[in-house]
Design a protein around this motif. Structure first.
Motif: not given
Length: 110
Positions: A49-58, A1-17
């Protein structure tokens, strides 16, 4: 079985700091990973909101840690920390809510 990958896809803003916009960046396992250079302004009249594509092997029996920061002239504000585990699976979301901010990161683990 292969390693799992996390993919960050989308960041949304509901309230700013900050009062109007935040100058954001993400780190993945301590490495600044988004945006590719500088910071990204969100909130107010800036994109909410902004799309993104960041992959990282767990790593086996490990985790991937994702942190969202608001860059400031003094110390940067950490808005939250997502810990992705090897046991996670599917389309998921995490809310960063520290310092009265509210951002939602959509991600996938396969």
């Amino acid at each position: 079985m292969g390693r799992k990958v996390v993919t960050l896809r989308h960041l949304q803003c509901f309230a700013t700091e900050d009062t109007s916009t935040d100058e954001l960046y993400l780190t993945v396992d301590g490495v600044r990973s988004w945006p590719q250079s500088g910071i990204f302004s969100m909130g107010g009249i800036a994109p909410r909101e902004v799309p993104m594509h960041i992959e990282k092997v767990i790593p086996r029996n490990g985790v991937v840690t994702v942190k969202l920061f608001d860059e400031d002239t003094d110390a940067d504000d950490e808005l939250g920390e997502l810990v992705v585990r090897e046991s996670d699976v599917g389309d998921l979301a995490f809310d960063f809510t520290r310092d009265e901010a509210h951002y939602r990161l959509s991600y996938n683990v396969e």
